[in-house]
Motif scaffolding. Structure first.
Motif, mmCIF file in Angstrom:
data_model
loop_
_atom_site.group_PDB
_atom_site.id
_atom_site.type_symbol
_atom_site.label_atom_id
_atom_site.label_comp_id
_atom_site.label_asym_id
_atom_site.label_seq_id
_atom_site.Cartn_x
_atom_site.Cartn_y
_atom_site.Cartn_z
ATOM 1 N N LEU A 140 0.834 -1.204 0.000
ATOM 2 C CA LEU A 140 0.000 0.000 0.000
ATOM 3 C C LEU A 140 0.868 1.253 0.000
ATOM 4 N N ILE A 141 1.891 1.257 0.840
ATOM 5 C CA ILE A 141 2.794 2.419 0.900
ATOM 6 C C ILE A 141 3.453 2.643 -0.454
ATOM 7 N N THR A 142 3.941 1.558 -1.068
ATOM 8 C CA THR A 142 4.593 1.659 -2.375
ATOM 9 C C THR A 142 3.622 2.162 -3.430
ATOM 10 N N TYR A 143 2.405 1.611 -3.415
ATOM 11 C CA TYR A 143 1.407 1.989 -4.414
ATOM 12 C C TYR A 143 1.000 3.451 -4.252
ATOM 13 N N VAL A 144 0.771 3.857 -3.007
ATOM 14 C CA VAL A 144 0.349 5.236 -2.748
ATOM 15 C C VAL A 144 1.433 6.223 -3.196
ATOM 16 N N LYS A 145 2.683 5.927 -2.918
ATOM 17 C CA LYS A 145 3.774 6.818 -3.325
ATOM 18 C C LYS A 145 3.869 6.923 -4.848
ATOM 19 N N ASP A 149 -1.045 11.095 -7.028
ATOM 20 C CA ASP A 149 -1.945 12.063 -7.674
ATOM 21 C C ASP A 149 -3.301 11.456 -8.015
ATOM 22 N N LYS A 150 -3.405 10.136 -7.920
ATOM 23 C CA LYS A 150 -4.647 9.455 -8.284
ATOM 24 C C LYS A 150 -5.382 8.876 -7.073
ATOM 25 N N VAL A 151 -4.630 8.506 -6.036
ATOM 26 C CA VAL A 151 -5.230 7.843 -4.876
ATOM 27 C C VAL A 151 -6.051 8.832 -4.051
ATOM 28 N N THR A 152 -7.226 8.404 -3.609
ATOM 29 C CA THR A 152 -8.084 9.263 -2.786
ATOM 30 C C THR A 152 -8.207 8.698 -1.375
ATOM 31 N N TYR A 153 -8.117 9.588 -0.414
ATOM 32 C CA TYR A 153 -8.244 9.208 0.995
ATOM 33 C C TYR A 153 -9.522 9.832 1.550
ATOM 34 N N ALA A 154 -10.396 9.015 2.113
ATOM 35 C CA ALA A 154 -11.670 9.498 2.655
ATOM 36 C C ALA A 154 -11.555 9.748 4.150
ATOM 37 N N HIS A 155 -12.252 10.774 4.626
ATOM 38 C CA HIS A 155 -12.308 11.010 6.070
ATOM 39 C C HIS A 155 -13.617 11.710 6.435
ATOM 40 N N ALA A 156 -13.872 11.808 7.731
ATOM 41 C CA ALA A 156 -15.166 12.296 8.211
ATOM 42 C C ALA A 156 -15.218 13.805 8.412
ATOM 43 N N GLY A 157 -14.296 14.542 7.823
ATOM 44 C CA GLY A 157 -14.312 15.987 7.948
ATOM 45 C C GLY A 157 -13.155 16.501 8.789
ATOM 46 N N LEU A 158 -12.860 17.767 8.618
ATOM 47 C CA LEU A 158 -11.758 18.397 9.339
ATOM 48 C C LEU A 158 -11.891 18.195 10.845
ATOM 49 N N GLY A 159 -10.839 17.673 11.455
ATOM 50 C CA GLY A 159 -10.835 17.470 12.890
ATOM 51 C C GLY A 159 -11.351 16.124 13.338
ATOM 52 N N SER A 160 -11.901 15.350 12.402
ATOM 53 C CA SER A 160 -12.390 14.015 12.760
ATOM 54 C C SER A 160 -11.206 13.089 13.024
ATOM 55 N N GLY A 166 -5.330 10.278 9.008
ATOM 56 C CA GLY A 166 -4.855 10.497 7.643
ATOM 57 C C GLY A 166 -3.685 11.456 7.582
ATOM 58 N N MET A 167 -3.729 12.507 8.399
ATOM 59 C CA MET A 167 -2.612 13.442 8.461
ATOM 60 C C MET A 167 -1.331 12.737 8.890
ATOM 61 N N LEU A 168 -1.453 11.895 9.923
ATOM 62 C CA LEU A 168 -0.283 11.168 10.415
ATOM 63 C C LEU A 168 0.193 10.154 9.380
ATOM 64 N N LEU A 169 -0.732 9.504 8.680
ATOM 65 C CA LEU A 169 -0.352 8.538 7.643
ATOM 66 C C LEU A 169 0.421 9.210 6.516
ATOM 67 N N GLN A 170 -0.095 10.348 6.050
ATOM 68 C CA GLN A 170 0.579 11.046 4.959
ATOM 69 C C GLN A 170 1.970 11.512 5.370
ATOM 70 N N VAL A 175 3.899 11.624 1.711
ATOM 71 C CA VAL A 175 3.127 11.984 0.529
ATOM 72 C C VAL A 175 2.018 12.965 0.899
ATOM 73 N N GLU A 176 1.487 13.635 -0.112
ATOM 74 C CA GLU A 176 0.285 14.456 0.039
ATOM 75 C C GLU A 176 -0.756 13.912 -0.919
ATOM 76 N N LEU A 177 -1.909 13.550 -0.388
ATOM 77 C CA LEU A 177 -2.941 12.890 -1.177
ATOM 78 C C LEU A 177 -4.172 13.765 -1.367
ATOM 79 N N THR A 178 -4.978 13.403 -2.347
ATOM 80 C CA THR A 178 -6.286 14.020 -2.509
ATOM 81 C C THR A 178 -7.206 13.446 -1.443
ATOM 82 N N THR A 179 -7.718 14.303 -0.576
ATOM 83 C CA THR A 179 -8.593 13.829 0.493
ATOM 84 C C THR A 179 -10.041 14.184 0.165
#
Length: 324
Positions: A140-145, A149-160, A166-170, A175-179
């Protein structure tokens, strides 16, 4: 002598009033505000606790979902509610991160509430849609890196919690992902199941049944030790992100000014709920467990909240994650 008698009478009156209040409360339905969408992990915790506490208090506790703005809309409503014990507020780690994430809040995370007690500290899991290419965390780490520019990360909103994870994962993956933000992880999970987004980090209370059902891929848990309900799932620390650890603690609050006898009654009911065999079992099924009784107290939650605000403030400011 007359003055002493008057003082004694006043003290007895005050004591009697407080005792009468404690004996009378509650006399009607209690509302527990959850600042996220129904069906999400915090909502699940709230409904389990509310049902058991209601049995002890001999009054129904209904859960009201007031989502949006990373939990701050629900928090603001709770803070402005009458301090009479009939409005409660159940929130997670986001109560401690909001002061750093939001430049202006219509409440104070500490002084606008009366803490009742800690509830549980829930592990999180990194999960992806069923057909995501990576087989394990290293892939997953290799693929995301390679596809950042294509991978999307979902979350429950700012501060969730999912946003913080997700911030810690990135940061850990460099990397910086499209959230893709949602109004709660309930709807985020629905889109993950439908394949509209690629992956997310969410609490075991929301992912365990989906993982066991084979509906999503799971890569690891965010705790330093494995989760009993998911024994085959490695820790991220061992799976490719050394030192990675984050949990999602939950606490129960009342509006500032709620009488102490009422807070004490609620705290006692909370401790009883956390010893309820049904709650303990359901928590275990969801990959978590209640906190010890000495943490389900106003003092313990007050101390923990302050420590967490001090911890997360510098992390969030360094990441530059702010909202107006």
């Amino acid at each position: 002598m007359k003055l002493k008698m008057l003082c004694a009478a006043a003290c007895l009156t005050a004591f009697g009033t407080g005792l009468a209040h404690a004996q009378a409360y509650p006399t009607k339905t209690i509302t527990m505000i959850v600042p996220f969408a129904a069906g999400g992990p915090t909502d699940t915790v709230a409904r389990l606790v509310a049902q058991s506490m209601g049995t002890t208090l001999k009054q129904q506790i209904i859960v009201e979902n007031v989502g949006g703005a990373g939990g701050t809309i629900g928090a603001a409503r709770a803070a402005k509610s009458a301090p009479d014990g009939y409005t409660l507020f159940l929130h997670h780690i986001g109560q401690s991160t909001a002061p750093a994430l939001y430049r202006k809040l219509p409440y104070d995370a500490i002084t606008s509430f009366e803490p009742i007690g800690l509830i549980t500290d829930v592990p999180m899991t990194v999960v992806a849609k069923a057909n995501f290419p990576a087989k394990d965390m290293k892939e997953l780490i290799t693929y995301v890196k390679a596809n950042k520019d294509k991978v999307t990360y979902a979350h429950a909103g700012l501060g969730s919690a999912s946003h913080l994870c997700g911030m810690l994962l990135q940061t850990a993956m460099g990397v910086e992902l499209t959230t893709v933000p949602y109004k709660g992880t309930g709807p985020a999970m629905n889109d993950l199941l439908g394949g509209q987004v690629d992956f997310m980090c969410d609490q075991t209370t929301n992912t365990t049944s989906q993982i066991k059902g084979g509906k999503i891929k799971a890569y690891g848990v965010t705790t330093k030790t494995p989760v009993a309900s998911l024994p085959n799932l490695p820790t991220l620390d061992k799976a490719g992100l050394p030192g990675f650890e984050v949990g999602v603690w939950h606490g129960l609050y009342a509006p500032k000014g709620t009488p102490k006898p009422t807070v004490d009654a609620l705290s006692n009911a909370l401790r009883t709920a956390l010893r309820d065999p049904n709650v303990v079992k359901r928590f275990a099924d969801l990959g978590t467990e209640p906190v010890p009784s000495n943490q389900a107290t106003p003092e313990a939650l007050r101390t923990h909240l302050k420590q967490q605000i001090d911890l997360w403030g510098p992390i969030i400011k360094k990441a530059g994650a702010f909202a107006d």
